[in-house]
Design a protein around this motif. Structure first.
Motif, mmCIF file in Angstrom:
data_model
loop_
_atom_site.group_PDB
_atom_site.id
_atom_site.type_symbol
_atom_site.label_atom_id
_atom_site.label_comp_id
_atom_site.label_asym_id
_atom_site.label_seq_id
_atom_site.Cartn_x
_atom_site.Cartn_y
_atom_site.Cartn_z
ATOM 1 N N ASP A 132 42.058 39.451 36.750
ATOM 2 C CA ASP A 132 42.467 39.795 35.406
ATOM 3 C C ASP A 132 41.507 40.857 34.875
ATOM 4 O O ASP A 132 41.231 40.916 33.693
ATOM 5 C CB ASP A 132 42.446 38.517 34.551
ATOM 6 C CG ASP A 132 42.946 38.742 33.133
ATOM 7 O OD1 ASP A 132 43.679 39.722 32.917
ATOM 8 O OD2 ASP A 132 42.558 37.985 32.233
ATOM 9 N N GLU A 163 39.748 31.430 37.370
ATOM 10 C CA GLU A 163 40.444 31.071 38.606
ATOM 11 C C GLU A 163 39.931 29.761 39.187
ATOM 12 O O GLU A 163 40.514 29.227 40.116
ATOM 13 C CB GLU A 163 40.265 32.170 39.668
ATOM 14 C CG GLU A 163 40.846 33.516 39.290
ATOM 15 C CD GLU A 163 42.375 33.535 39.322
ATOM 16 O OE1 GLU A 163 42.968 32.532 39.758
ATOM 17 O OE2 GLU A 163 42.950 34.534 38.903
ATOM 18 N N GLU A 424 50.097 42.048 34.350
ATOM 19 C CA GLU A 424 50.443 41.372 35.609
ATOM 20 C C GLU A 424 51.956 41.262 35.811
ATOM 21 O O GLU A 424 52.507 40.172 35.911
ATOM 22 C CB GLU A 424 49.802 39.974 35.630
ATOM 23 C CG GLU A 424 48.287 40.005 35.574
ATOM 24 C CD GLU A 424 47.669 38.634 35.269
ATOM 25 O OE1 GLU A 424 48.332 37.604 35.486
ATOM 26 O OE2 GLU A 424 46.525 38.597 34.793
HETATM 27 ZN ZN LIG Z 1 44.469 35.197 35.687
#
Ligand SMILES: [Zn+2]
Length: 468
Positions: A132, A163, A424
């Protein structure tokens, strides 16, 4: 819906376009940092945090590193800043910006930390390019568009364990809500339904677990001498679990609290591909794929005790068996405990042969459903449409997985508008061996965020949202 004044968008756009090369350079540098939280190498992750602090200092924001987690383990620090807007009007909102700087492991992808731009597709490849670190530089770019003095109060919470799934930031949010108090929360860890289609993630399912234990005998007994009349705990458990689904594989209607999905659709073909479904096997459930994926609950068995693996099988009748269920809850926050209550009641009521049962459950994360009628939400839509010229509509999408952090932030900021967006989109292949980010998406999302900052400043009416 108000559109932001053309002049503002144009000014911000030219500012962002001028700074775009530098922003891509900063993202490239960040990708070189192997900030894999899961491998426990906290010093690498900490270095990345320090690097980000320096980038922020250069952008005019003084940030600090806050230690998270009190379980005796080493944790990646939170990059935190409370950046007040000087000379702001009294009702100027506080906007909390979230992203995570740690990345998913990249075993087997040798070039993961050697970022490269593919000029034909205008995509930057590398682990974290989208998930990210794009979120980090998108926030950074939006701040830079105002030369470090954005027109709203900002709080930055950039995590190093996004994560890792340890929940250390959620703990900190609950322990120190003062650090996270905000009127608007922007979570930059999602993306558009397709590149070029501005999208807000409006719906997240919640997550709960339930352990169902069945007891029938004081101890296991021989299946030759007792099998037949002796009630088998595993069989009883399976019979109970089988009632959770209707024959088509959807959740039994009495357990389903349904919320109508109104966002973007997901094609069956796309979904079969994403979920690696074998060619002749049918999908389970009913309704559109997006309805099943984003709005309906789902129940899976994810663990089992009481029965040996096949290579250690014995001829005995099972005395006790436990199944752990993973339960994806429909997005309304209030429905989590209600759904679990119904589920417990149901399992008790279908218990065969008067077997003993114990049921233990835990809500891991409540779901989230955006109130799209709030003005700040509409400002965000206008900001997106201003950034994606030529588009006339913002798509709404959901996520089947939960973002426990969103639930925690909503808990401590009940009136806040939560915006979940980012770079994303599906072609970014996050967690895959070809993760990348489309540079036009990075540019447009940075512009949308900067435009939103600007519209929050100029609209005193947003105050109504903030106490709603
Ligand atoms: Zn992420």
């Amino acid at each position: 819906m108000n559109s932001p004044s053309t002049r503002t968008v144009t000014d911000l756009a030219s500012k962002i376009d001028t700074g775009m090369d530098a922003l891509v350079q900063q993202l490239t540098e960040l990708i070189r940092h192997r900030s894999i939280s899961a491998d426990g190498n906290v010093s690498k992750v900490r270095e990345t945090a320090q690097h980000i602090t320096a980038l922020l200092a250069d952008a005019g924001v003084e940030a600090e590193l806050i230690d998270v987690g009190d379980d005796g383990r080493q944790h990646a620090p939170l990059v935190y800043a409370d950046h007040r807007c000087a000379d702001a009007a009294p009702d100027t909102p506080t906007v909390l910006l979230y992203a995570h700087y740690d990345v998913h492991p990249a075993d087997g992808w040798e070039e993961a930390f050697t970022p490269v731009v593919d000029t034909s597709s205008n995509r930057l490849y590398g682990r974290g390019a989208a998930d990210d670190k794009a979120g980090i530089v998108m926030h950074l770019g939006a701040i830079r568009a105002f030369d470090g003095t954005p027109p709203v109060h900002l709080k930055l919470a950039w995590e190093g364990e996004g994560e890792a799934g340890r929940g250390s930031l959620e703990e900190l949010v609950r322990e120190r809500p003062d650090l996270f108090q905000a009127d608007v929360v922007i979570v930059a860890d999602s993306g558009n339904v397709r590149p070029g289609v501005p999208t807000l993630t409006t719906s997240l399912r919640g997550l709960a677990t339930m352990d169902v234990t069945v007891r029938t005998l004081q101890r296991p007994v021989h299946s030759g001498t007792c099998g037949g009349p002796a009630p088998d705990a595993f069989t009883a458990l399976v019979r109970m679990l089988a009632t959770l689904h209707a024959p088509d594989g959807s959740i039994a209607p009495e357990l389903l609290s349904r919320h109508e999905w109104q966002g973007a659709e997901v094609s069956e073909e796309q979904f079969r591909d994403d979920a690696h479904i074998l060619p002749d096997v049918q999908l389970t459930g009913a309704g559109s794929v997006a309805q099943r994926l984003y709005a309906d609950p789902a129940i899976n068995v994810i663990g089992l005790d009481g029965i040996p693996p096949v290579d250690r099988a014995r001829h005995s009748v099972c005395d006790r068996a436990t199944a752990r269920l993973s339960i994806r809850l429909s997005p309304e926050m209030s429905s989590a405990s209600e759904t679990l209550g119904k589920l417990r009641q149901h399992l008790e009521s279908v218990r065969p042969w008067n077997v003993e049962t114990t049921i233990q459950d835990r809500v891991v994360s409540a779901g989230y459903q955006a109130d799209v009628d709030k003005k700040t939400f509409q400002d965000a839509e206008s900001a997106l449409l201003g950034a994606y010229s030529g588009m006339s509509e913002v798509a709404y999408t959901g996520r089947g997985g939960s973002l426990p952090l969103v639930a925690a932030l909503q808990e401590v900021n009940p009136g806040a508008v939560m915006l979940v967006w980012g770079c994303e989109e599906p072609l970014t292949d996050i967690h895959g061996d070809g993760e990348n980010v489309a540079l036009p998406e990075l540019r447009n999302m940075t512009l949308a965020e900067a435009t939103l900052f600007d519209s929050l400043r100029s609209e005193p009416g947003t105050g109504a949202d903030r106490v709603a």
